[in-house]
Design a protein around this motif. Structure first.
Motif, PDB file in Angstrom:
ATOM      1  N   LEU A 165      18.268  48.811  50.445  1.00  0.00           N
ATOM      2  CA  LEU A 165      19.539  48.648  51.156  1.00  0.00           C
ATOM      3  C   LEU A 165      20.166  50.019  51.366  1.00  0.00           C
ATOM      4  CD1 LEU A 165      21.637  45.719  49.683  1.00  0.00           C
ATOM      5  CD2 LEU A 165      21.154  46.208  52.075  1.00  0.00           C
ATOM      6  N   GLY A 166      20.815  50.211  52.501  1.00  0.00           N
ATOM      7  CA  GLY A 166      21.501  51.477  52.722  1.00  0.00           C
ATOM      8  C   GLY A 166      20.967  52.169  53.956  1.00  0.00           C
ATOM      9  N   VAL A 167      21.558  53.320  54.270  1.00  0.00           N
ATOM     10  CA  VAL A 167      21.202  54.028  55.488  1.00  0.00           C
ATOM     11  C   VAL A 167      19.883  54.762  55.294  1.00  0.00           C
ATOM     12  CG1 VAL A 167      21.934  55.834  57.097  1.00  0.00           C
ATOM     13  CG2 VAL A 167      23.628  54.296  56.070  1.00  0.00           C
ATOM     14  N   GLY A 168      19.006  54.659  56.263  1.00  0.00           N
ATOM     15  CA  GLY A 168      17.731  55.378  56.203  1.00  0.00           C
ATOM     16  C   GLY A 168      17.210  55.592  57.596  1.00  0.00           C
ATOM     17  N   ALA A 169      16.092  56.293  57.735  1.00  0.00           N
ATOM     18  CA  ALA A 169      15.531  56.532  59.067  1.00  0.00           C
ATOM     19  C   ALA A 169      15.107  55.201  59.689  1.00  0.00           C
ATOM     20  CB  ALA A 169      14.343  57.475  58.978  1.00  0.00           C
ATOM     21  N   ILE A 170      14.344  54.424  58.940  1.00  0.00           N
ATOM     22  CA  ILE A 170      14.016  53.080  59.421  1.00  0.00           C
ATOM     23  C   ILE A 170      14.190  52.056  58.304  1.00  0.00           C
ATOM     24  CG2 ILE A 170      12.381  53.621  61.305  1.00  0.00           C
ATOM     25  CD1 ILE A 170      10.119  53.256  59.368  1.00  0.00           C
ATOM     26  N   GLY A 171      14.340  50.807  58.704  1.00  0.00           N
ATOM     27  CA  GLY A 171      14.381  49.719  57.740  1.00  0.00           C
ATOM     28  C   GLY A 171      13.338  48.703  58.176  1.00  0.00           C
ATOM     29  N   VAL A 172      12.727  48.029  57.215  1.00  0.00           N
ATOM     30  CA  VAL A 172      11.698  47.047  57.569  1.00  0.00           C
ATOM     31  C   VAL A 172      12.144  45.661  57.114  1.00  0.00           C
ATOM     32  CG1 VAL A 172       9.302  46.321  57.237  1.00  0.00           C
ATOM     33  CG2 VAL A 172       9.842  48.755  57.436  1.00  0.00           C
ATOM     34  N   ILE A 173      12.158  44.737  58.061  1.00  0.00           N
ATOM     35  CA  ILE A 173      12.502  43.339  57.756  1.00  0.00           C
ATOM     36  C   ILE A 173      11.212  42.535  57.824  1.00  0.00           C
ATOM     37  CG2 ILE A 173      13.731  41.304  58.608  1.00  0.00           C
ATOM     38  CD1 ILE A 173      15.741  43.407  59.857  1.00  0.00           C
ATOM     39  N   ARG A 174      11.025  41.695  56.821  1.00  0.00           N
ATOM     40  CA  ARG A 174       9.760  40.980  56.750  1.00  0.00           C
ATOM     41  C   ARG A 174       9.991  39.473  56.846  1.00  0.00           C
ATOM     42  NH1 ARG A 174       6.538  42.265  51.344  1.00  0.00           N
ATOM     43  NH2 ARG A 174       4.870  43.372  52.374  1.00  0.00           N
ATOM     44  N   LEU A 175       9.180  38.818  57.674  1.00  0.00           N
ATOM     45  CA  LEU A 175       9.217  37.350  57.758  1.00  0.00           C
ATOM     46  C   LEU A 175       7.847  36.809  57.411  1.00  0.00           C
ATOM     47  CD1 LEU A 175      10.961  38.085  60.804  1.00  0.00           C
ATOM     48  CD2 LEU A 175      11.485  35.732  60.208  1.00  0.00           C
ATOM     49  N   SER A 176       7.810  35.687  56.688  1.00  0.00           N
ATOM     50  CA  SER A 176       6.521  35.066  56.391  1.00  0.00           C
ATOM     51  C   SER A 176       6.652  33.550  56.490  1.00  0.00           C
ATOM     52  CB  SER A 176       6.066  35.449  54.978  1.00  0.00           C
ATOM     53  OG  SER A 176       4.837  34.821  54.679  1.00  0.00           O
ATOM     54  N   GLY A 177       5.693  32.931  57.169  1.00  0.00           N
ATOM     55  CA  GLY A 177       5.704  31.475  57.285  1.00  0.00           C
ATOM     56  C   GLY A 177       5.307  31.017  58.676  1.00  0.00           C
ATOM     57  N   ASP A 178       5.196  29.708  58.821  1.00  0.00           N
ATOM     58  CA  ASP A 178       4.707  29.120  60.066  1.00  0.00           C
ATOM     59  C   ASP A 178       5.503  29.514  61.307  1.00  0.00           C
ATOM     60  OD1 ASP A 178       2.846  27.882  58.612  1.00  0.00           O
ATOM     61  OD2 ASP A 178       3.773  25.878  58.631  1.00  0.00           O
ATOM     62  N   GLN A 179       6.821  29.688  61.117  1.00  0.00           N
ATOM     63  CA  GLN A 179       7.674  29.925  62.287  1.00  0.00           C
ATOM     64  C   GLN A 179       7.854  31.408  62.613  1.00  0.00           C
ATOM     65  OE1 GLN A 179       8.855  27.481  64.214  1.00  0.00           O
ATOM     66  NE2 GLN A 179       7.643  26.157  62.901  1.00  0.00           N
ATOM     67  N   ALA A 180       7.316  32.274  61.765  1.00  0.00           N
ATOM     68  CA  ALA A 180       7.619  33.707  61.895  1.00  0.00           C
ATOM     69  C   ALA A 180       7.359  34.219  63.316  1.00  0.00           C
ATOM     70  CB  ALA A 180       6.805  34.499  60.866  1.00  0.00           C
ATOM     71  N   ILE A 181       6.164  33.954  63.822  1.00  0.00           N
ATOM     72  CA  ILE A 181       5.809  34.529  65.127  1.00  0.00           C
ATOM     73  C   ILE A 181       6.647  33.886  66.243  1.00  0.00           C
ATOM     74  CG2 ILE A 181       3.939  34.842  66.803  1.00  0.00           C
ATOM     75  CD1 ILE A 181       2.006  35.043  64.413  1.00  0.00           C
ATOM     76  N   ALA A 182       6.799  32.569  66.187  1.00  0.00           N
ATOM     77  CA  ALA A 182       7.546  31.873  67.245  1.00  0.00           C
ATOM     78  C   ALA A 182       8.995  32.344  67.306  1.00  0.00           C
ATOM     79  CB  ALA A 182       7.484  30.362  67.004  1.00  0.00           C
ATOM     80  N   TRP A 183       9.645  32.478  66.147  1.00  0.00           N
ATOM     81  CA  TRP A 183      11.062  32.872  66.146  1.00  0.00           C
ATOM     82  C   TRP A 183      11.252  34.299  66.644  1.00  0.00           C
ATOM     83  CZ3 TRP A 183      12.334  30.528  60.686  1.00  0.00           C
ATOM     84  CH2 TRP A 183      12.582  29.152  60.844  1.00  0.00           C
ATOM     85  N   VAL A 184      10.365  35.189  66.227  1.00  0.00           N
ATOM     86  CA  VAL A 184      10.509  36.570  66.699  1.00  0.00           C
ATOM     87  C   VAL A 184      10.249  36.600  68.202  1.00  0.00           C
ATOM     88  CG1 VAL A 184       9.696  38.950  66.486  1.00  0.00           C
ATOM     89  CG2 VAL A 184       9.892  37.523  64.434  1.00  0.00           C
TER      90      VAL A 184
END
Ligand code: GDP
Length: 454
Positions: free
Chosen positions: A14-33
């Motif tokens: 958490l906090g300010v950085g050059a990049i942040g990575v958000i991770r999704l896992s599960g059946d809907q991950a690809i469809a929702w993105v």
């Protein structure tokens, strides 16, 4: 745990950085993105590919991002996984996570990605635990021990032997089914050989924990002795800097000081204490009390003696008291430049003994060797596999004890039902290490200690 959920979490701190990575896992991950990524149709892209574009919803542009696309089972969790690399602004990260929560994603619990990986068979429990250890490792030795475990370390070997043991256990159970009839399906000699083979694996692993634990957590090392014995001088000599205040006035080191010192890849957390002398000085008395607390927490005690004043009989009573704590203790005979002690008389007290001059740096190499011995670095198993995890150590120790009982039962020709019972226990303990046997509480306890997003 609901496997149907698609989970989401920030994988970077958490906090300010050059990049942040958000991770999704599960059946809907690809469809929702896909719904919020107008640049490309992600459902038509090859797995293990990167895609640059915008996250956009209801005419609001959230950020420009890079999407990493993984399709199960070839992913960390073995499910469909998307990693969104966005700009490292907490506001952007939270907004994007919120966007997916509104679509139905659930915020992941601590360690939930790794827990899913384990439950989906990506690796065994001991390997899953190594993931946390790799993240927490703070020295080269600790990192390499954790990576070894992550690659399978001892768990594959143990799993194979457990399979063989299951075979015997089932043969013995079969004998029990035949009850009165005097049949023996399980060859007792073969079983004894297998138990010995297992013990040959398990014993060195149990013995390796002392060093493994030292590598992972560092060794709490407490320097004690009468005032003016040379404790601070020893600390300085080891750290090769003027860290503690050295003075001729008894009781100057009033507070406990903790310093990190690395020897042979192992972190020693050195504590110089205010001495164990009875005192009427209030401030110093606090120091003495603290000393006693430190001593109880120590993994190694360095008892420094000024051999220019003290004889073995002068400190015998204190040493006997210390011996009751059952913590490894090294008797450090200091100031040998002033007085050559009769080493044999000191050694007769039963502790590893070294003679040094802290002030002139004499005998320090010998001292360091003794310290490494006491910590158990000589007991590392031949395969280089080291047990660094307390849970594994406890389970392995229980396995060892039970197997030794099986062996004793075989030697005294005990009946099948008693052997069968011990075998069941041994199988249970072994199974708990790799997670072949697990329960919700155990998993909750293990994965609850992970960070969110891992
Ligand atoms: P502490 O109270 O146990 O921490 O003792 P210090 O480290 O402050 O040392 C007390 C005194 O003994 C100081 O004057 C040191 O210089 C001296 N001293 C410490 N180690 C040695 C040594 O190996 N030889 C000699 N001759 N003096 C020492």
């Amino acid at each position: 745990m609901d496997f149907k959920d698609t989970i989401i979490a920030l994988a970077t701190p958490l906090g300010v950085g050059a990049i942040g990575v958000i991770r999704l896992s599960g059946d809907q991950a690809i469809a929702w993105v896909n719904e919020v990524f107008p640049n490309k149709d992600l459902s038509k892209q090859a797995p293990h590919t990167l895609h640059y574009g915008r996250i956009e919803s209801n005419e609001r542009v959230y950020d420009e991002v890079v999407i990493s696309l993984y399709k199960g089972p070839k992913s960390y969790t073995k499910e469909d996984v998307i990693e969104i690399s966005c700009h490292g602004s907490p506001y952007i990260q939270e907004s994007i996570i919120q966007l997916f929560v509104e679509k139905g994603a659930r915020l992941a619990r601590a360690g939930e990605f790794t827990q899913r990986a384990f439950l989906n068979g990506a690796f065994d429990l001991a390997q899953a635990e190594a993931v946390a250890d790799v993240i927490a490792a703070d020295s080269a030795a600790a990192t390499s021990a954790a990576l070894h475990q992550l690659r399978g370390g001892f768990s594959q070997e143990l799993a194979a032997l457990r399979e063989e043991l299951i075979h015997f256990a089932s043969l013995i159970e079969l004998e029990l089914d035949f009850g009165e009839e005097d049949v023996e399906f399980a060859d007792r000699q073969d079983l004894e050989d297998l138990v010995n083979k297992l013990l040959d694996k398990v014993r060195p692993l149990v013995a390796s924990f002392k060093a493994g634990n030292a590598i992972k957590n560092g060794v709490a090392t407490v320097i004690v002795g009468k005032p003016n014995a040379g404790k601070s001088t020893l600390l300085n000599a080891l750290l090769k800097e003027e860290r503690a205040i050295v003075s001729d006035i008894a009781g100057t080191t009033r507070d406990s000081l903790e310093d990190e010192w690395v020897l042979g890849g192992i972190r020693f957390r050195l504590v110089d204490t205010a001495g164990l002398r009875d005192t009427t000085d209030v401030i110093e008395a606090q120091g003495v009390q603290r000393t006693q607390a430190w001593v109880k927490k120590a993994q190694v005690i360095l008892y420094v003696v000024d051999v220019s004043v003290d004889k073995p009989e002068d400190i015998q009573a204190t040493l006997l008291e210390m011996a009751e704590l059952d913590i490894p203790l090294i008797l450090v005979l200091n100031k040998v430049d002033e007085n050559q002690p009769a080493i044999a008389d000191w050694e007769a007290m039963g502790f590893p003994t070294v003679a040094i001059s802290a002030k002139f740096g004499q005998g320090l190499a010998d001292f360091e060797q003794t310290l490494l011995d006491v910590v158990g670095l000589n007991q590392v198993s031949n395969s280089g596999t080291m047990v660094t995890n307390l849970r594994h150590y406890e389970k392995l120790k229980q396995t060892q004890e039970t197997l030794e009982e099986v062996l004793a039962a075989l030697k005294s020709n005990l009946t099948g039902d008693l052997i069968a019972q011990d075998l069941r226990y041994a199988l249970h303990h072994l199974g708990e290490i790799t997670g072949a046997i697990s329960n919700d509480d155990l998993l909750k306890n293990i994965f609850g200690k992970f960070c969110i997003g891992k």
